[in-house]
Design a protein around this motif. Structure first.
Motif, PDB file in Angstrom:
ATOM      1  N   VAL A 117       0.937  -1.176   0.033  1.00 20.08           N
ATOM      2  CA  VAL A 117       0.213   0.015  -0.035  1.00 20.08           C
ATOM      3  C   VAL A 117       0.879   1.366   0.024  1.00 20.08           C
ATOM      4  N   VAL A 118       1.896   1.219   0.841  1.00 13.93           N
ATOM      5  CA  VAL A 118       2.737   2.564   0.969  1.00 13.93           C
ATOM      6  C   VAL A 118       3.581   2.475  -0.379  1.00 13.93           C
ATOM      7  N   GLU A 119       3.940   1.487  -0.984  1.00  9.76           N
ATOM      8  CA  GLU A 119       4.607   1.688  -2.336  1.00  9.76           C
ATOM      9  C   GLU A 119       3.612   2.313  -3.345  1.00  9.76           C
ATOM     10  N   GLU A 120       2.679   2.035  -3.329  1.00 14.04           N
ATOM     11  CA  GLU A 120       1.613   2.392  -4.246  1.00 14.04           C
ATOM     12  C   GLU A 120       1.141   4.078  -4.060  1.00 14.04           C
ATOM     13  N   ALA A 121       0.906   4.256  -2.836  1.00 13.94           N
ATOM     14  CA  ALA A 121       0.793   5.538  -2.405  1.00 13.94           C
ATOM     15  C   ALA A 121       2.025   6.568  -2.814  1.00 13.94           C
ATOM     16  N   LYS A 122       3.050   5.878  -2.547  1.00 11.18           N
ATOM     17  CA  LYS A 122       4.260   6.939  -3.149  1.00 11.18           C
ATOM     18  C   LYS A 122       4.292   7.249  -4.387  1.00 11.18           C
ATOM     19  N   LYS A 123       4.016   6.285  -5.228  1.00  9.77           N
ATOM     20  CA  LYS A 123       3.735   6.452  -6.791  1.00  9.77           C
ATOM     21  C   LYS A 123       2.727   7.465  -7.201  1.00  9.77           C
ATOM     22  N   LEU A 124       1.965   7.539  -6.125  1.00  7.67           N
ATOM     23  CA  LEU A 124       0.869   8.493  -6.461  1.00  7.67           C
ATOM     24  C   LEU A 124       1.104   9.906  -6.097  1.00  7.67           C
ATOM     25  N   GLY A 125       2.325   9.793  -5.353  1.00  5.77           N
ATOM     26  CA  GLY A 125       2.610  11.397  -4.733  1.00  5.77           C
ATOM     27  C   GLY A 125       2.314  11.565  -3.427  1.00  5.77           C
ATOM     28  N   LEU A 126       1.779  10.317  -2.605  1.00  4.26           N
ATOM     29  CA  LEU A 126       1.220  10.826  -1.258  1.00  4.26           C
ATOM     30  C   LEU A 126       2.551  10.594  -0.469  1.00  4.26           C
ATOM     31  N   GLU A 127       2.243  11.614   0.806  1.00  2.00           N
ATOM     32  CA  GLU A 127       3.236  11.213   1.927  1.00  2.00           C
ATOM     33  C   GLU A 127       2.801  10.266   2.949  1.00  2.00           C
ATOM     34  N   TRP A 128       3.808   9.618   3.416  1.00  2.00           N
ATOM     35  CA  TRP A 128       3.399   8.602   4.460  1.00  2.00           C
ATOM     36  C   TRP A 128       3.812   8.806   5.890  1.00  2.00           C
ATOM     37  N   GLY A 129       2.903   8.709   6.771  1.00  2.00           N
ATOM     38  CA  GLY A 129       3.383   9.038   8.143  1.00  2.00           C
ATOM     39  C   GLY A 129       4.308   8.074   8.655  1.00  2.00           C
ATOM     40  N   GLY A 130       4.551   7.141   8.264  1.00  2.00           N
ATOM     41  CA  GLY A 130       5.311   6.126   8.864  1.00  2.00           C
ATOM     42  C   GLY A 130       6.940   6.536   8.531  1.00  2.00           C
ATOM     43  N   ASP A 131       7.126   7.482   7.575  1.00  2.00           N
ATOM     44  CA  ASP A 131       8.254   8.145   7.302  1.00  2.00           C
ATOM     45  C   ASP A 131       8.760   9.256   8.401  1.00  2.00           C
ATOM     46  N   TRP A 132       7.927   9.548   9.139  1.00  2.00           N
ATOM     47  CA  TRP A 132       8.141  10.901  10.157  1.00  2.00           C
ATOM     48  C   TRP A 132       9.008  10.236  11.086  1.00  2.00           C
ATOM     49  N   GLY A 133       9.948  11.283  11.498  1.00  2.00           N
ATOM     50  CA  GLY A 133      10.854  10.869  12.818  1.00  2.00           C
ATOM     51  C   GLY A 133      10.390  10.836  13.841  1.00  2.00           C
ATOM     52  N   SER A 134       9.945  12.040  14.575  1.00  2.00           N
ATOM     53  CA  SER A 134       9.190  12.220  15.930  1.00  2.00           C
ATOM     54  C   SER A 134       8.128  11.367  16.301  1.00  2.00           C
ATOM     55  N   PHE A 135       7.324  11.193  15.294  1.00  2.00           N
ATOM     56  CA  PHE A 135       6.064  10.692  15.733  1.00  2.00           C
ATOM     57  C   PHE A 135       5.266   9.902  14.461  1.00  2.00           C
ATOM     58  N   LYS A 136       5.835   8.625  14.282  1.00  2.00           N
ATOM     59  CA  LYS A 136       5.481   7.798  13.036  1.00  2.00           C
ATOM     60  C   LYS A 136       3.859   7.311  13.347  1.00  2.00           C
ATOM     61  N   ASP A 137       3.548   7.673  12.285  1.00  2.00           N
ATOM     62  CA  ASP A 137       1.816   7.487  11.997  1.00  2.00           C
ATOM     63  C   ASP A 137       1.667   6.518  10.894  1.00  2.00           C
ATOM     64  N   MET A 138       1.600   5.284  11.340  1.00  2.00           N
ATOM     65  CA  MET A 138       1.702   4.081   9.993  1.00  2.00           C
ATOM     66  C   MET A 138       0.533   4.137   9.074  1.00  2.00           C
ATOM     67  N   PRO A 139      -0.788   4.510   9.719  1.00  2.00           N
ATOM     68  CA  PRO A 139      -1.748   4.651   8.835  1.00  2.00           C
ATOM     69  C   PRO A 139      -2.124   5.682   8.079  1.00  2.00           C
ATOM     70  N   HIS A 140      -1.128   6.803   8.176  1.00  2.00           N
ATOM     71  CA  HIS A 140      -1.464   8.220   7.974  1.00  2.00           C
ATOM     72  C   HIS A 140      -0.832   8.293   6.343  1.00  2.00           C
ATOM     73  N   LEU A 141      -1.915   8.963   5.345  1.00  2.00           N
ATOM     74  CA  LEU A 141      -1.197   9.358   4.121  1.00  2.00           C
ATOM     75  C   LEU A 141      -1.963  10.895   3.859  1.00  2.00           C
ATOM     76  N   GLN A 142      -0.982  11.597   3.097  1.00  2.00           N
ATOM     77  CA  GLN A 142      -1.402  12.962   3.021  1.00  2.00           C
ATOM     78  C   GLN A 142      -0.991  13.435   1.724  1.00  2.00           C
ATOM     79  N   MET A 143      -1.571  14.635   1.403  1.00  2.00           N
ATOM     80  CA  MET A 143      -1.059  15.354   0.129  1.00  2.00           C
ATOM     81  C   MET A 143      -1.154  16.684   0.287  1.00  2.00           C
ATOM     82  N   VAL A 144      -0.198  17.486   0.727  1.00  2.00           N
ATOM     83  CA  VAL A 144      -0.224  18.929   1.432  1.00  2.00           C
ATOM     84  C   VAL A 144       0.438  19.940   0.481  1.00  2.00           C
ATOM     85  N   PHE A 145       1.172  19.368  -0.629  1.00  2.00           N
ATOM     86  CA  PHE A 145       1.583  20.425  -1.380  1.00  2.00           C
ATOM     87  C   PHE A 145       2.663  21.473  -0.834  1.00  2.00           C
TER      88      PHE A 145
END
Length: 260
Positions: A117-145
């Motif tokens: 899911v994360v792989e496909e999300a990144k192909k679509l240009g989405l940011e994944w909360g699991g990549d965050w350093g201080s507070f990992k949010d594994m289910p979170h996806l966003q597109m904030v430009f």
């Protein structure tokens, strides 16, 4: 009992959580569901737009209310409050059970479904909360430009140029995906898995048939066979081959004078 959901049935399960999201972001999430389905992974959108009040209630969890802390953001400080963030989970094959197991592999392709899911999300240009350093949010996806929550609160939104770039990416992916329907891709993926399993089985059988060295119990028999001029080399034989050489040796065939 497991039942196969169609793509449309799966997408309907997320419909309510897509309400209120920015239309372009909604299209991206729908495409995410489609592409994951084609890979044999069922994605469910579990959270979408939140009001400030809903965000404050969630922030209170684990602080002033019972439960585990699940967010660092108060109302107005989460991208969920502006329609550009969503949370997802996996839908299991019974069509009802929701899972947040990041190591689960329901489609049996040796890749965690969550990672797919994360792989496909990144192909679509989405940011994944699991990549965050201080507070990992594994289910979170966003597109904030590149827009901060402070800027969102002040009324800033993506430019039409930025939105058009997302739509162009979606159009390109749609053209690529039209080669096969989602159902056809799912069937093809299942066929690939079957072929891979058969190939793995053949490899195992070949390894079991061809031994890398002479078994200890057959060494003397091979030496005797070579001495009798029956073998040039004894390596890379099968189990049955070494068993036959050993039986012939024990019958006396390789003793001096035993071969005519």
């Amino acid at each position: 009992m497991a039942r196969m959901l169609t793509l449309e049935q799966l997408k309907k399960k997320s419909d309510k959580r897509l309400i209120g999201l920015h239309p372009v972001f909604e299209l991206v999430l729908e495409k995410l569901i489609e592409r994951c389905y084609a890979r044999g992974v069922w994605v469910l959108i579990t959270q979408g737009l939140r009001t400030y009040a809903e965000q404050d209630a969630l922030y209170a969890q684990g602080r002033t209310k019972p439960g585990q802390v699940v967010t660092k953001a108060q109302g107005g400080y989460s991208n969920h409050n502006f329609g550009f963030a969503a949370d997802f989970a996996l839908l299991l094959r019974d069509g009802r059970t929701v899972s947040w197991d990041t190591l689960r592999d329901d489609d049996k392709d040796s890749l965690p479904d969550w990672s797919e899911v994360v792989e496909e999300a990144k192909k679509l240009g989405l940011e994944w909360g699991g990549d965050w350093g201080s507070f990992k949010d594994m289910p979170h996806l966003q597109m904030v430009f590149g827009i901060t929550t402070a800027q969102f609160r002040a009324g800033k939104r993506p430019t039409q140029t930025q939105l058009n770039a997302v739509l162009a990416r979606l159009n390109k992916l749609n053209m690529e995906d039209e080669e096969m329907t989602a159902e056809e891709k799912a069937a093809f993926k299942a066929l690939q898995n079957t072929v891979q399993k058969q190939a793995d089985r053949i490899k195992v059988l070949e390894s079991a048939t061809k031994l890398s060295k002479v078994p200890a119990w057959a060494e003397q028999a091979c030496i005797n066979a070579k001495g009798a001029g029956v073998l040039d080399m004894a390596n890379d034989g099968s189990y049955d081959f070494y068993r036959l050489i050993t039986l012939l040796d024990r019958s006396g065939l390789f003793k001096k004078g035993g071969i005519a």
